[in-house]
Design an enzyme around this catalytic site. Sequence first.
Site, mmCIF file in Angstrom:
data_model
loop_
_atom_site.group_PDB
_atom_site.id
_atom_site.type_symbol
_atom_site.label_atom_id
_atom_site.label_comp_id
_atom_site.label_asym_id
_atom_site.label_seq_id
_atom_site.Cartn_x
_atom_site.Cartn_y
_atom_site.Cartn_z
ATOM 1 N N GLY A 90 0.783 -1.265 0.140
ATOM 2 C CA GLY A 90 -0.116 0.075 0.148
ATOM 3 C C GLY A 90 1.010 1.264 -0.176
ATOM 4 O O GLY A 90 1.043 1.879 -0.922
ATOM 5 N N ARG A 91 1.529 1.428 1.137
ATOM 6 C CA ARG A 91 2.143 2.729 1.278
ATOM 7 C C ARG A 91 3.176 2.861 0.195
ATOM 8 O O ARG A 91 3.452 3.986 -0.350
ATOM 9 C CB ARG A 91 3.010 2.583 2.731
ATOM 10 C CG ARG A 91 3.829 3.810 3.015
ATOM 11 C CD ARG A 91 4.630 3.437 4.399
ATOM 12 N NE ARG A 91 4.228 2.691 5.383
ATOM 13 C CZ ARG A 91 3.369 3.398 6.450
ATOM 14 N NH1 ARG A 91 3.359 4.749 6.623
ATOM 15 N NH2 ARG A 91 2.777 2.451 7.407
ATOM 16 N N TYR A 111 0.882 7.971 15.402
ATOM 17 C CA TYR A 111 2.282 7.142 15.335
ATOM 18 C C TYR A 111 3.414 8.188 15.663
ATOM 19 O O TYR A 111 4.697 7.610 15.575
ATOM 20 C CB TYR A 111 2.161 6.546 14.046
ATOM 21 C CG TYR A 111 1.067 6.067 13.661
ATOM 22 C CD1 TYR A 111 0.594 4.846 14.160
ATOM 23 C CD2 TYR A 111 0.642 6.235 12.441
ATOM 24 C CE1 TYR A 111 -0.779 4.394 13.498
ATOM 25 C CE2 TYR A 111 -0.675 6.085 11.782
ATOM 26 C CZ TYR A 111 -1.277 4.738 12.353
ATOM 27 O OH TYR A 111 -2.243 4.216 12.019
ATOM 28 N N CYS A 156 -8.215 22.143 18.033
ATOM 29 C CA CYS A 156 -8.270 22.332 19.356
ATOM 30 C C CYS A 156 -7.595 21.185 20.153
ATOM 31 O O CYS A 156 -8.277 20.662 21.000
ATOM 32 C CB CYS A 156 -9.553 22.865 19.763
ATOM 33 S SG CYS A 156 -10.113 24.382 19.160
HETATM 34 N N1 LLP Z 1 -2.015 -5.968 3.488
HETATM 35 C C1 LLP Z 1 -2.411 -6.082 4.612
HETATM 36 C C2 LLP Z 1 -3.194 -7.438 5.116
HETATM 37 C C3 LLP Z 1 -2.411 -5.202 5.650
HETATM 38 O O1 LLP Z 1 -2.873 -5.159 6.979
HETATM 39 C C4 LLP Z 1 -1.794 -3.714 5.217
HETATM 40 C C5 LLP Z 1 -1.578 -2.817 5.931
HETATM 41 C C6 LLP Z 1 -1.236 -4.094 4.125
HETATM 42 C C7 LLP Z 1 -1.189 -5.097 3.127
HETATM 43 C C8 LLP Z 1 -0.519 -2.825 3.265
HETATM 44 O O2 LLP Z 1 0.681 -2.506 4.007
HETATM 45 P P1 LLP Z 1 1.678 -1.445 3.561
HETATM 46 O O3 LLP Z 1 2.303 -1.671 2.267
HETATM 47 O O4 LLP Z 1 1.038 -0.260 3.155
HETATM 48 O O5 LLP Z 1 2.820 -1.348 4.658
HETATM 49 N N2 LLP Z 1 -2.201 3.317 9.184
HETATM 50 C C9 LLP Z 1 -0.708 3.116 9.389
HETATM 51 C C10 LLP Z 1 -0.354 1.808 8.700
HETATM 52 C C11 LLP Z 1 -1.298 0.606 8.897
HETATM 53 C C12 LLP Z 1 -1.034 -0.667 7.929
HETATM 54 C C13 LLP Z 1 -2.187 -1.518 8.120
HETATM 55 N N3 LLP Z 1 -2.104 -2.609 7.215
HETATM 56 C C14 LLP Z 1 0.136 4.085 9.230
HETATM 57 O O6 LLP Z 1 -0.415 4.970 8.801
HETATM 58 O O7 LLP Z 1 1.437 3.891 9.277
#
Ligand code: LLP
Length: 463
Positions: A318-319, A360, A387
Amino acid sequence: MVSTLPVEVQSSGNQYLSQRDSGTILSPNQELLPLNARVNHHNSLEIGGCDVTTLVQQFGSPLYILDEQTLRTACQQYRDTFKQYYKGESQVLYASKAWNCLAVCAIVASEGLGIDVVSGGELYTALNAGVSSDKIYLHGNNKSREELILAIESGSTIVVDNWYELKTLVELATTDAAIRMMLRLTPGIECHTHEYIRTGHLDSKFGFDPNDLEEVFAFVSKQPSLNCVGLHAHIGSQIFERQPHRDLAAVMVQWFRDAAKYDLELTELNVGGGLGIKYTESDDPPSIAEWSKAICEVVQAACASLNLPLPKLLCEPGRSLIATACVTAYTIGSAKTIPDIRTYVTIDGGMSDNPRPITYQSVYRAVVANKMSASLTETVTLAGKHCESGDILIKNAQLPKTEPGDILVVMGTGAYNYSMASNYNRLPRPAAVLVANGEANLILQRETYEDIIRQDCLPERLK
Ligand code: LLP
């Protein structure tokens, strides 16, 4: 892209533009600014050929600005590396929790990626963006019956998380066709960005315990209404090492061998997402290609040593697909100097459009879009307008001298910003524009005050 910046202005906002020679292949997750960022002759920041300050005049502030080419490049690098290094079939999925909206789903799908969704809302959006359901995977540790039915009826694949869900699916199954599903397992590999541990048991709310594996396989193998196609695991996010995913892939191949004992013909292996990105100069993640190649090699080697056919290999970042493609532009307003302590400079957004610093303690970098070549003479604390004292976007930001009306640009905001945005203090959520080749298209409208009260109900007796 050639950086034409003279050496003496490197300690200006320009320092965040890496030296970009044409011919250098950049991995978006290793950059601070989008690939199409440059400084124009007005010393102003341009992204995708659009002047950021002009975009704010046109679309308002704050504004999410998404560079289409950076997103497409990240998609292509994942897709092409898997194609190049994996001898079997592969499919990259976009973990759309990072940023799920129609336009993003459509772009990612047009690059051949599938989509991982974690709720009925994300699934509904992906379907409406025209994503083909055979490339949609529904996750979640407590999917509702409605969500499961939407997934079944649309023909998406369900990533089953636990016993309760497994049994619910058997109840929901009709005689028409077996439900396409896979099993999520908790691999006992835990990552905290810069370190990881392997344990027999992992304290996680997600997935089946591997100790239950044989029982789960035995159960699933007796359900004609379930078509179990494979296994899934995800170990964490913003990970900079390659070894945890190598270990994960190797463990998962062993699970494939275990499944064979139950006559389960598994064909898909999904190693999840998690590759980190560069938020600050000191962050040093592997490139998308390095990470992808490492996974392909390990799965191939593990399959060869166990004499197993190569499964279809999936991953779901994702990220690292979208974070660097987007920046958030804000307008600077008030300032407050507390002698010998600090200067607060306030922007017109904050924790409602980017909840990551307060949630975070995430660290970001920023530049002043209309003063890209000015020397960085000030150290200020960039505060949001909510606020809440903790609504601080960046502590000790190095900026040129700023004035009200300057446009502050925070980098790396494509992931988990819009998707985690709220209306705290009843702030309308910002608009988002997609930029490419000097053109900007609205992809999310700015919320209005009318939108803010749209779901409110005022009972008659209160009027
Ligand atoms: N697959 C599953 C099952 C996941 O739970 C996640 C992320 C991903 C893929 C994608 O992970 P990435 O490639 O984005 O690292 N809100 C937090 C991040 C939470 C990630 C949750 N799961 C933040 O802003 O850092």
